[in-house]
Design a protein around this motif. Sequence first.
Motif: not given
Lengths: 545, 198
Positions: A146-149, A55-60
């Motif tokens: 709220e905890l969201t993405i 995974w990449k932190p900049t990935d959606d």
Amino acid sequence: MSNKVPTPDELSKIDYTPPKKGWMDTPVEFKPGTWCYGSRPKYLESVDFPNPRDWKPTDDDWKLPENWKEIFLKGMEERLRKYRSFRLFMDICVRCGACADKCHFFIGSGDPKNMPVLRAELLRSVYRKYFTASGKLLGKVAGARELTIDVLKELWYYYYQCTECRRCSVFCPYGIDTAEITIIARELLNLLGLNTDWIAGPVANCYRTGNHLGLEPHTFKNSIEFFLSDIEDITGIKIEPSFNRKGAEILFITPSGDTFADPGTYTCMGYLMLFHELGLDYTWSTYASEGGNFGFFTSNEMAKRLHYKIYAEAKRLGVKWILGGECGHMWRVLNQYLDTWHGPADFLEEPVSPITGTTFENAKSSKLVHIAEFTADLIRNGILKLDPSRNNHLKVTFHDSCNTSRGMGIFEEPRFIIRSVCNHFYEMPEDTIREKTFCCGSGSGLNAGENMELRMRGGFPRANAVKYVKEKHDVNMLANICAIDRAALPPLMDYWVPDVRVAGVHELVGNALVMKGEKERIVDLRGEPLPVKSESTSSEEVKEG
Amino acid sequence: MELKNLLSEKRDVILERWFDLILKSYPADTSSFLRNQKNQSTNPVGHTILKSIEGLFDKLIEGLDHTSGDSWSSFLDNIIRIKAVQDFTPSHALSFIFDLKKIIREELKNDPVLNSIQDNSGSGNGITVELSKLDSRIDALALDSFDIYMKCREKIYDLKAKEFENKTFRLLQMANLIYDKEEEQRLDKDHGNLKKAL
Ligand code: SF4
Ligand code: SF4
């Protein structure tokens, strides 16, 4: 900010003031040079950490488990129950702002979310939403969200922009330690596989081979042997240390960085020379070959797992006590967590210096002595023959590592040693040393390469203080007692204060140490010519700025 | 009246406006910290920006009546070195130089003395000539700032590359995979610590 190049006329009309929106409504933007790569799956797999994947932190799409929110909140609930301090820190902040401008990342970046109070608020807002009545009821009005993405991404971004240095806690009237909030936030993120490669790699290596670099026993031994031939060239003295020797009195542990990269290697040479000169009955271990503990930057449990090898090895070899090299977070881990994790190491003896007879009462429980304490005691007792003039080419200042200073209170010993082995020592301004020391900007596993801009910002307050003593006193050497410092400060100096180099205190000791039977030294431990002797070389000339 | 004298008289107000405008590129909470915390050690960014623009302004004016080389690079370097690692695009990082033109123009436009000279005697022409000289000095400053900005960014990439190179090199060395003495010396030298022959 847009990437379109404005015309000069447009430029003169730009209104720079960013739009005024509440911090909760400003979604995180992953700026170049500020974040580390995501961990590779193989590293997580090797220590059974959850959700290994590319995974990449900049990935959606962060490829999270479907019930990620539940996992996170459950993890939070558990920790609120387990750690009273965590609940307290979530509850008692009065937002007085005393800590706001004390973080080197805020000072250097100007990003308000790097203010400790706001950094903590990122998680606190989630806490309020799910764990307090007012937050559940009133939501945003009560500072809850709220905890969201997007929130999760923000947590990851900013909790990997905190070096857990605790500077902010020094100024908080309630003793809130944002570093501990970061530590727990990272634990929660780790439950979802949200680690960084630079931290997960060393953890996996250490678990497998005993050190962060993944050096196998023979390579570890080779790397030390490298130094022995250098020492012989410089001093004419042949040193033969032992490895994994059962029955030695002392086990010596140091961060593997010192065996691997300059300038830590010169510090390592200093240890070897000192122990040889003393005739110390000690051994290296090629298994417990790491003083540092990157596990501490992932979870309490992982830190504990990695840490115990030191004691297991001490037990196996049957030593009396453990001597530790110049390391930062190794000491924080020991000083703050050891007893809770494993209880006192009763199978070892209370450390007594075999040379001076001094009992290290402070190490009664851990049985582990910091080499700065050990060497300061030798010097105080007049054991070492020292020629400080061999360091006359160096104008030295001292950087207190966050961990040894705020985490453990080691302030005087390294200064006493430096004053004994160098003739030119100058302190940086008061607000930037001792318990108020500014972090190197790269601690807690942030010393990767890809986040160099972040490291340079975070390290700017430290570098600025070095620049001050450089301009005032011509300082050219930044001494420290931490391996991360030795890795992180050279690029920091290179960018902000070129011509100032970095050394461990025991490199300076190695230079000054007059050894029995040595040949006349013409170079220092770096192989650079020693200063020419003059009449006044032995005179004390210790100054403070 | 010479432009130089006029600008010297207005030094404080021009610098204050310039400082303000630069700080506005930061979020509001940050800019008040950068402005109000006066301690050089605990507010190195605010302090450096202020000292740098003071120095730049003085050098700009100083050079109005002679053509010697400009010695503003250390001031320029100090401020750009900071901006080059903060969250700015290159154009925004350097736009503060152009702000100065605007501020000076506005300050002069509002100056009653200057206006009366221009209205009554026409000797304002001298000022106009000097102003265009000042403009080209500010342009020169801008050009220098591009160079410095690029150098800072190159340094960052260089540091990133070195982090990688250091690690790989030493690993290979320890695995006895490198026999090339010349290569070793070149790398050592690159890192500023070529071992002197013993
Ligand atoms: S100093 Fe303490 S109480 Fe005040 S804002 Fe910071 S964490 Fe909260
Ligand atoms: S612990 Fe250090 S890095 Fe983290 S918020 Fe506090 S001052 Fe900043």
